[in-house]
Design a protein around this motif. Structure first.
Motif, short mmCIF file in Angstrom:
data_model
loop_
_atom_site.label_atom_id
_atom_site.label_comp_id
_atom_site.label_asym_id
_atom_site.label_seq_id
_atom_site.Cartn_x
_atom_site.Cartn_y
_atom_site.Cartn_z
N MET A 1 82.12 21.07 -20.64
CA MET A 1 83.51 21.17 -21.53
C MET A 1 83.53 19.58 -21.96
O MET A 1 83.68 18.87 -21.39
N ASN A 2 84.07 19.58 -23.28
CA ASN A 2 84.17 18.23 -24.16
C ASN A 2 85.67 17.71 -23.92
O ASN A 2 86.47 18.93 -24.33
N LEU A 3 85.64 16.56 -23.74
CA LEU A 3 87.22 16.06 -23.95
C LEU A 3 87.21 15.28 -25.30
O LEU A 3 86.44 14.27 -25.37
N PRO A 4 87.84 15.79 -26.30
CA PRO A 4 87.78 15.43 -27.69
C PRO A 4 88.39 13.89 -27.75
O PRO A 4 89.48 13.96 -26.94
N GLN A 178 84.10 12.38 -29.14
CA GLN A 178 84.34 12.84 -27.61
C GLN A 178 84.40 11.59 -26.87
O GLN A 178 83.66 10.62 -27.03
N TRP A 179 85.60 11.65 -25.86
CA TRP A 179 85.81 10.74 -24.83
C TRP A 179 84.43 10.93 -23.95
O TRP A 179 83.78 9.98 -23.11
N GLY A 180 84.41 12.14 -23.45
CA GLY A 180 83.62 12.52 -22.44
C GLY A 180 83.03 14.19 -22.43
O GLY A 180 83.76 14.77 -23.23
N SER A 181 82.08 14.48 -21.65
CA SER A 181 81.63 15.92 -21.38
C SER A 181 81.26 16.16 -20.23
O SER A 181 80.79 15.18 -19.40
N ASP A 203 90.15 6.53 -15.70
CA ASP A 203 90.22 7.53 -14.86
C ASP A 203 90.43 8.87 -15.02
O ASP A 203 90.20 9.65 -14.49
N TYR A 204 91.48 8.90 -16.21
CA TYR A 204 91.88 10.28 -16.68
C TYR A 204 90.85 10.88 -17.12
O TYR A 204 90.44 12.12 -16.87
N VAL A 205 89.94 10.28 -18.24
CA VAL A 205 88.88 11.13 -18.45
C VAL A 205 87.72 11.31 -17.56
O VAL A 205 87.35 12.52 -17.64
N ILE A 206 87.65 10.32 -16.58
CA ILE A 206 86.59 10.92 -15.60
C ILE A 206 87.20 12.12 -14.53
O ILE A 206 86.49 13.04 -14.41
N LEU A 207 88.35 11.97 -14.49
CA LEU A 207 88.92 13.13 -13.53
C LEU A 207 89.13 14.47 -14.10
O LEU A 207 88.82 15.55 -13.76
#
Length: 249
Positions: A1-4, A178-181, A203-207
């Protein structure tokens, strides 16, 4: 799931005085009836509302805060008047771990090219002061720092993510949206631009991505996990959203 970088939204607008002000309605995942209004430094107006709130109620809430919204916009617009596109020259400011650093460009035809963080400055050494060369060196430096910082922060937050048995593989990849996926097999991909953000935002994006290892969709279970490991994650997300335009450059 992508974090936009920019959350999915519904465009809406309202009139204040002689101006039609556009805003974005986004889903507020927490189980609350309140509507949250935020004006970001890039002058985006974002309204987080429960999924069951109708558009008329959202619009009414926004209009009630119209004067406050306009005052916020006026202040941020004044600040943006002084923001210029990056030229990658000495004197500019660039971000690293949430702090601003002055850029100093050194021209040294006979020395190796590279970047050092010294005495509160980002010192870039290039063979000639070409903006593309400076940008290239900075991009390489950010990616190298991102690899180190993200690996350390992943180790730290894994202590909270008790549902993850082994440290997942980590990939660094430049992305515009995206910040992450997190892949179905559990590989986490993070945007090197994220290393410009404060540690709590990293930390928020990694979590967020670690929660997707347990629950790939944004279900109620997913948000329960997020609240367990980071109770104030919504505020951190808003902070990151508000600074996104400063980092993605």
């Amino acid at each position: 799931m992508n974090l936009p970088i920019k959350p999915k939204s519904l465009p809406m607008s309202f009139r204040y005085g002689d101006e039609q002000l556009a805003f974005e309605r986004v889903k507020r995942p927490l189980a609350t009836a309140s509507i949250l209004i935020k004006v970001h430094p890039d002058c985006r107006i974002v309204v987080s509302a429960p999924e069951n709130a109708n558009n008329e109620d959202v619009l009414c809430a926004v209009k009630k805060r119209g004067r406050w919204i306009y005052q916020q916009l006026r202040e941020f617009r004044k600040q943006l008047e002084h923001v210029r596109p990056r030229q990658y020259i000495s004197g500019e400011t660039h971000y690293y771990l949430g702090k601003q650093y002055l850029l100093k460009v050194n021209e040294a035809p006979d020395q190796g090219q590279g970047v050092k963080l010294l005495r509160g400055k980002l010192e870039v050494t290039v063979r000639n002061k070409d903006a593309d060369r400076v940008q290239e060196q900075l991009s390489r430096w950010y990616k190298a720092r991102a690899k180190e910082v993200f690996s350390r922060r992943l180790d730290a937050v894994l202590e909270q993510a008790l549902w993850v048995a082994d440290k997942p593989p980590l990939r660094i990849l430049s992305m515009k949206t995206q910040w992450g996926s997190c892949s179905p097999k559990g590989r986490i991909t993070l945007n090197p631009h994220l290393v410009k953000a404060p540690r709590e935002c990293i930390d928020y994006v990694i979590l967020h991505e670690l929660c997707h290892i347990a629950e790939h969709n944004h279900s109620e279970r997913f948000y329960r996990l997020m609240r367990q490991v980071m109770p104030e994650w919504e505020k951190t997300k808003e902070r990151l959203d508000g600074m996104a335009k400063l980092f993605i450059t």
